[in-house]
Design an enzyme around this catalytic site. Sequence first.
Site, PDB file in Angstrom:
ATOM      1  N   ARG A 119       0.857  -1.201   0.000  1.00  0.00           N
ATOM      2  CA  ARG A 119       0.000   0.000   0.000  1.00  0.00           C
ATOM      3  C   ARG A 119       0.892   1.251   0.000  1.00  0.00           C
ATOM      4  O   ARG A 119       0.883   2.057   0.926  1.00  0.00           O
ATOM      5  CB  ARG A 119      -0.932   0.005   1.221  1.00  0.00           C
ATOM      6  CG  ARG A 119      -1.739  -1.265   1.467  1.00  0.00           C
ATOM      7  CD  ARG A 119      -2.620  -1.734   0.353  1.00  0.00           C
ATOM      8  NE  ARG A 119      -3.908  -1.094   0.189  1.00  0.00           N
ATOM      9  CZ  ARG A 119      -5.017  -1.420   0.833  1.00  0.00           C
ATOM     10  NH1 ARG A 119      -5.007  -2.339   1.765  1.00  0.00           N
ATOM     11  NH2 ARG A 119      -6.153  -0.813   0.563  1.00  0.00           N
ATOM     12  N   GLN A 124      -0.441   3.035  -5.716  1.00  0.00           N
ATOM     13  CA  GLN A 124      -1.858   3.412  -5.584  1.00  0.00           C
ATOM     14  C   GLN A 124      -2.668   3.158  -6.852  1.00  0.00           C
ATOM     15  O   GLN A 124      -3.810   2.729  -6.792  1.00  0.00           O
ATOM     16  CB  GLN A 124      -1.973   4.885  -5.190  1.00  0.00           C
ATOM     17  CG  GLN A 124      -2.118   5.055  -3.691  1.00  0.00           C
ATOM     18  CD  GLN A 124      -2.138   6.506  -3.259  1.00  0.00           C
ATOM     19  OE1 GLN A 124      -2.073   7.409  -4.095  1.00  0.00           O
ATOM     20  NE2 GLN A 124      -2.219   6.737  -1.981  1.00  0.00           N
ATOM     21  N   ASP A 127      -3.862  -0.434  -7.016  1.00  0.00           N
ATOM     22  CA  ASP A 127      -4.383  -0.969  -5.759  1.00  0.00           C
ATOM     23  C   ASP A 127      -5.851  -1.396  -5.914  1.00  0.00           C
ATOM     24  O   ASP A 127      -6.777  -0.615  -5.701  1.00  0.00           O
ATOM     25  CB  ASP A 127      -4.228   0.106  -4.680  1.00  0.00           C
ATOM     26  CG  ASP A 127      -4.575  -0.395  -3.294  1.00  0.00           C
ATOM     27  OD1 ASP A 127      -5.192  -1.479  -3.190  1.00  0.00           O
ATOM     28  OD2 ASP A 127      -4.253   0.297  -2.327  1.00  0.00           O
ATOM     29  N   SER A 130      -8.211  -1.021  -2.863  1.00  0.00           N
ATOM     30  CA  SER A 130      -8.776   0.314  -2.636  1.00  0.00           C
ATOM     31  C   SER A 130      -9.876   0.630  -3.635  1.00  0.00           C
ATOM     32  O   SER A 130     -10.944   1.113  -3.256  1.00  0.00           O
ATOM     33  CB  SER A 130      -7.683   1.388  -2.736  1.00  0.00           C
ATOM     34  OG  SER A 130      -6.813   1.270  -1.658  1.00  0.00           O
ATOM     35  N   TYR A 225      -2.077  -1.414   8.107  1.00  0.00           N
ATOM     36  CA  TYR A 225      -3.183  -2.310   8.444  1.00  0.00           C
ATOM     37  C   TYR A 225      -3.380  -2.403   9.954  1.00  0.00           C
ATOM     38  O   TYR A 225      -2.514  -2.002  10.732  1.00  0.00           O
ATOM     39  CB  TYR A 225      -2.907  -3.713   7.918  1.00  0.00           C
ATOM     40  CG  TYR A 225      -3.044  -3.840   6.423  1.00  0.00           C
ATOM     41  CD1 TYR A 225      -4.290  -3.791   5.818  1.00  0.00           C
ATOM     42  CD2 TYR A 225      -1.932  -4.011   5.619  1.00  0.00           C
ATOM     43  CE1 TYR A 225      -4.421  -3.924   4.458  1.00  0.00           C
ATOM     44  CE2 TYR A 225      -2.050  -4.141   4.240  1.00  0.00           C
ATOM     45  CZ  TYR A 225      -3.301  -4.097   3.669  1.00  0.00           C
ATOM     46  OH  TYR A 225      -3.429  -4.228   2.319  1.00  0.00           O
TER      47      TYR A 225
END
Length: 372
Positions: A119, A124, A127, A130, A225
């Site tokens: 992450r 990004q 991802d 997400s 996390y």
Amino acid sequence: MILGILNETNDKRVSLLPEQAEVLTKQQITVWTEVAAGTQAFADDDSYATKNALLKARTEILQQADLILTIHPLSSEESMLLKSGAILVGVFQPLFHVALMKQLASKMITVFSLDMIPRTTRAQSMDVLSSQANIAGYRAVLLAATLSPRYFPMFMTAAGSIPPAKVLIIGAGVAGLQAIATARRLGAVVEVSDTRPAVKEEVMSLGAKFIEVEGAADASKAGGYAVEQSEEYKQRQQERLAASVAKSDIIITTAQIPGKKAPLLINETMLNSMRPGSVVIDLAAATGGNVFATQNNTTIMHNGITIMGNSNLAADMPWDASKLYGKNVLNFLQLIINKEGNVTLNFEDDIVKGCCITHGGNIVNERVLNSE
Ligand code: NAD
């Protein structure tokens, strides 16, 4: 190189849309699409054909493609059909499917599981967790609003006043934050719980109240996390949550710990304190659920409370979910395919290394190896 796009058996999404496939055909990659792969995402076979993708039967793709795109894991039987040396890209939750990963390794398949992408800022755009969680959070609130017998916003009308709905969101990761924003846009009063104190500011900036619980385990080394909590913390959290649960009209739970069973956060007593007509949507259902009565992929009634267990709500919005998933995939492929359309794997790259699960006949991912 032949790249194959599979039809998802139990999902309306597709792993690559026609206009995204065209980016690859322009790189001299031969793209094969399984018949009807995009139909439920409103991309019919013709739209792939116009972008120079060839329609093929599933078995042909499984047996002959050099690189296969899918979303969900293949069955053990289908995994055996893949040709030795092929590359498989999807979302495989390898920490929960170690045996399947071993089987794929033994067939010399290189597996990239996009849910294992680090992450980081650079990752990004790839991802998938997400992009899909964002949709799930949004969708969960809209579903809850539809299932609820009450309004979300406050109304003052000639026929009387309606107070705003009270929404409790547990877990303020990507799905939870989008759920907060969506519930606030609909006019609900929102309370939020998360074990990571770092999210408090984000929660408050969305106009929601953060429920403070002291003494959470340090998650600073867990890559953003959550980690498992002590029994004392769990007890304290349940005490703090109890009052909010009892007065909520809607609860959306999203709390997960990577590679572990989801924490049980709403026990039977707490659930029974809710009013009939309330709605609970448990997005952690696939890993056991955050709510005592949750059943995965099922909606049940419990003492007049609707409880929906669904960790795959992104699939309910297949158009945008496929668009974002496909874009994530395309961005990832640009890391492992060169300008001439050939695969070149650079294991010095933290993204390639982080999401590669099997290669050269072995499980190569440290997180998967450590989970055994
Ligand atoms: P997730 O799906 O793993 O978990 C959802 C949320 O549940 C998390 O916020 C977690 O803290 C929370 N949770 C876990 N146990 C809980 C408990 N017992 N009680 C209450 N809440 C609990 O989370 P996610 O959406 O995948 O996000 C995880 C992290 O990764 C977040 O910090 C997020 O901001 C970060 N992230 C970073 C990037 C990036 O930098 N590129 C991209 C996406 C997400």
